[in-house]
Design an enzyme around this catalytic site. Structure first.
Site, PDB file in Angstrom:
ATOM      1  N   ASP A  68       5.589  -1.729  -1.631  1.00 15.39           N
ATOM      2  CA  ASP A  68       5.204  -2.240  -0.563  1.00 15.39           C
ATOM      3  C   ASP A  68       4.172  -1.277   0.226  1.00 15.39           C
ATOM      4  OD1 ASP A  68       5.971  -4.826  -0.077  1.00 15.39           O
ATOM      5  OD2 ASP A  68       8.205  -4.305   0.172  1.00 15.39           O
ATOM      6  N   GLU A  90       8.149   1.931   3.795  1.00 20.09           N
ATOM      7  CA  GLU A  90       7.126   1.180   2.969  1.00 20.09           C
ATOM      8  C   GLU A  90       6.074   0.454   3.886  1.00 20.09           C
ATOM      9  OE1 GLU A  90       9.678  -1.757   0.820  1.00 20.09           O
ATOM     10  OE2 GLU A  90      10.820  -1.990   2.715  1.00 20.09           O
ATOM     11  N   CYS A 116      12.414   4.644  -4.087  1.00 21.23           N
ATOM     12  CA  CYS A 116      12.982   3.558  -5.037  1.00 21.23           C
ATOM     13  C   CYS A 116      11.882   2.516  -5.497  1.00 21.23           C
ATOM     14  CB  CYS A 116      14.307   2.734  -4.286  1.00 21.23           C
ATOM     15  SG  CYS A 116      13.727   2.065  -2.735  1.00 21.23           S
ATOM     16  N   HIS A 118       8.255  -9.385  -7.844  1.00 19.61           N
ATOM     17  CA  HIS A 118       9.642  -9.264  -7.861  1.00 19.61           C
ATOM     18  C   HIS A 118      10.181  -9.737  -9.047  1.00 19.61           C
ATOM     19  CE1 HIS A 118       9.825  -8.159  -3.712  1.00 19.61           C
ATOM     20  NE2 HIS A 118      10.723  -7.335  -4.271  1.00 19.61           N
TER      21      HIS A 118
HETATM   22  C1  PEP Z   1       9.390  -1.109  -2.476  1.00 23.61           C
HETATM   23  O1  PEP Z   1       8.590  -1.853  -1.841  1.00 23.61           O
HETATM   24  O2  PEP Z   1       8.818  -0.256  -2.992  1.00 23.61           O
HETATM   25  C2  PEP Z   1      10.708  -1.781  -2.958  1.00 23.61           C
HETATM   26  C3  PEP Z   1      11.680  -0.685  -3.530  1.00 23.61           C
HETATM   27  O3  PEP Z   1      11.066  -2.693  -2.229  1.00 23.61           O
HETATM   28  P1  PEP Z   1      11.023  -4.202  -3.013  1.00 23.61           P
HETATM   29  O4  PEP Z   1      10.354  -4.078  -4.107  1.00 23.61           O
HETATM   30  O5  PEP Z   1      12.195  -4.971  -3.039  1.00 23.61           O
HETATM   31  O6  PEP Z   1       9.957  -4.884  -1.783  1.00 23.61           O
HETATM   32 MG    MG Z   2       9.844  -3.281  -0.287  1.00 27.85          MG
END
Ligand code: PEP
Ligand code: MG
Length: 578
Positions: free
Chosen positions: A454, A430, A501, A189
């Site tokens: 994920d 995910e 996303c 993150h």
């Molecule tokens: C993902 O898992 O691709 C996602 C967009 O969510 P995050 O990166 O916040 O886990």
């Molecule tokens: Mg995610």
């Protein structure tokens, strides 16, 4: 001069002086003192200096980042003003003839132990605050400078061992030119935050912190995933020329801000932005976003000292919807857990946090937190085109439960006479179980958004934040592509949009494949939008369908698929993006 190879986490080039984000050496030899009075005044002076520093940090954070981030420094000032705490330290100096360092440490450790043993999360967080304040006073007693990220007031390159999302949340973006870190992977993150802020970043460098002093000149090549410490003049000249070329390229791309996103043969797609706060919206608009495809709301929770209230959240969501002025906005309910913890929320210790109690699992369990967020969202829906999505859905029953709670809160609000708008409800795909059963989910939801960060870590069984296994982050692996095709096809069978996303949506190698697979919406960090639009406008979707078909039925590796994409784009008929 030394060159380090790492993992490219955020593109771009930066040259600047290093700012080490490390633990200062606050060790000391215990000693006895004779002059009690002067020892106590040495302590008082260190406390006064710490207080002045904290007032300054609090003010600066308030101005640069806002009240949520500044609140923690108020808590520190309150500890520094606690007479009971300091009378204990002073008694120990008087009664035992201990040095100020010894007395301060022993009293602080006592407080920390007591706070840590308490069940209440808020009190446990106080242990961290006491430890932070103790460090600050100790720094002054020992004459060791603490390098506070919040106090950076000129442009620097941050060099860290492990950059946590909570560290990154304290940066003032305009002062951080680049970041280099020993640990971390492409989809951790903090790497995602760097991309959102468009800060060139390389992670997974293993031992860069060990060789960098504060002020050492460093070049970050976020595009190549390379860091040069103490470069020679030729290298500096070469990189400065690259920065100039990048600037020219970026200004050419700006011509695409208001252009449509459509392939050469007219197939349209939506390019949206991922955001973590309402203040990211301006950047999204400036980069030509056609919507917000993911608002990671958990950062609202992480930047606060307590759970944000319904009204506080409502203001933020409403602000985003109003700023987007009728363009679609997809807000994800809080994805807490994994590498995103809340210090004030009681969480069990987990062996496998990414496979554990997180996201929708936590929301359904602590449904009062979930209800508060849903109410804020439903109230905000009157101000724009809102979609709500739930993270980490594994079963259709989880979606059903979330939808029931949503409906209950919506009905209550309507009964109370609150104005509400139309809302679309969707899931993030995910978890492999949801990807495999996408056809079943397609009967229930209004849209799906593929969270590849994920999804890939679960399909490949490879922790997304662990640099040792970063080679397993393989977006072009046919196993991943087949699941993505299944999700997109299931959506299209039911006539609902298929969105993405995860970071893959803004990856120039993945985009041709995703165009071929028929993805409708690509949501990415704002800085990648114009480059992606330029790329999509250069593609013929019919050629991409053939390429995607080849990739999903392929018996080869991720690397071979990547080569196939590169060859198709530049092979016999080289294309230039426009
Ligand atoms: C993902 O898992 O691709 C996602 C967009 O969510 P995050 O990166 O916040 O886990
Ligand atoms: Mg995610």
């Amino acid at each position: 001069m030394k060159t380090f190879k790492g993992i490219s986490a955020s593109e771009g080039i930066a040259i600047g002086a290093a700012f080490r984000l490390d633990e200062p050496d606050l060790s000391f030899k215990p000693r006895k003192i004779e002059d009690v009075k002067s020892e106590i005044s040495r302590l008082d002076e260190a406390v006064q200096l710490s207080k002045a520093e904290l007032f300054n940090i609090h003010q600066k954070t308030l101005e640069d980042l806002g009240k949520y981030q500044a609140e923690v420094f108020n808590a520190h000032i309150a500890i520094l003003s606690d007479p009971e705490f300091f009378s204990k330290v002073k008694s120990q100096i008087r009664n035992n003839n201990d040095s100020a360092e010894v007395a301060l440490k022993s009293v602080s450790d006592g407080y920390i132990d007591t706070f840590e043993s308490l069940k209440d999360d808020y009190m446990r967080q106080r242990a961290e605050d006491v430890a932070d304040v103790m460090k600050r006073i100790m720094g002054h007693l020992l004459g060791v400078e603490l390098h506070d990220p919040a106090l950076i007031n000129k442009q620097v390159i941050i060099v860290a061992h492990d950059l946590k999302p909570s560290d990154a949340a304290q940066f003032v973006p305009k002062y951080v030119k680049g970041i280099a870190a020993d640990l971390g992977g492409k989809t951790s993150h903090s790497a995602i935050m760097s991309r959102t802020l468009q800060i060139p970043t390389v992670v997974g460098l293993e031992d860069v912190l060990a060789v960098v002093e504060n002020g050492t000149q460093v070049i970050i090549d976020g595009t190549k995933g390379q860091v040069i410490v103490d470069p020679n003049q030729d290298q500096v000249d070469e990189y400065q020329a690259k920065i100039k070329r990048n600037e020219v390229h970026q200004s050419e791309l700006r011509g695409l801000i208001n252009k449509k996103t459509a392939s050469l043969d007219g197939r349209e797609a939506v390019l949206a932005a991922n955001i973590s706060s309402d203040s990211d919206v301006a950047e999204a608009i400036e980069n030509g976003a056609e919507g917000i495809g993911l608002f990671r709301t958990e950062f609202l929770y992480m930047q606060s000292l307590k759970l944000p209230s319904e009204d506080d959240q409502f203001e933020v969501y409403k602000d985003v919807l109003q700023k987007m002025d009728g363009k679609p906005v997809t807000i994800r309910t809080a994805d807490i857990g994994g590498d995103k913890s809340l210090p004030y929320l009681k969480m069990p210790k987990q062996e496998n946090p990414f496979l554990g109690y997180r996201a929708i699992r936590l929301s359904l369990d602590k449904d009062e937190i979930f209800r508060t967020q849903l109410r804020a969202l439903i109230r905000a829906s009157a101000y724009g085109d809102l979609s709500i999505m739930f993270p980490m859905i594994s079963t259709t029953s989880e979606f059903d439960q979330a939808k029931l709670i949503y409906r209950t809160e919506r009905k209550k609000l309507i009964d109370e006479g609150t104005k509400v708008g139309q809302v679309k409800l969707g899931i993030m795909v995910e978890v492999p179980s949801a990807a495999l059963l996408a056809d079943q989910f397609a009967n229930k939801v209004d849209f799906m958004s593929i969270g590849t960060n994920d999804l890939i870590q679960y399909v490949m069984a490879a922790d997304r934040g662990n640099e040792k296994i970063s080679y397993l982050y393989q977006p072009y692996n046919p196993a991943v592509l087949r699941l993505i095709k299944n999700i997109i096809d299931s959506c299209h069978d039911k006539g609902i949009p298929a969105c993405m996303c995860g970071e893959m949506a803004g990856d120039p190698v993945a985009i041709p494949l995703l165009v071929g697979l028929g993805l409708n919406e690509f949501s990415m960090n704002a800085g990648a939008i114009l480059e992606s639009r330029s790329l999509i406008r250069s593609l013929d979707s019919r050629e991409m369908i053939t390429l995607a078909d080849r990739s999903v039925s392929f018996y080869g590796s991720s690397e071979e698929v990547k080569n196939d994409v590169t060859h198709t784009l530049s092979g016999d008929n080289p294309k230039t993006y426009k």
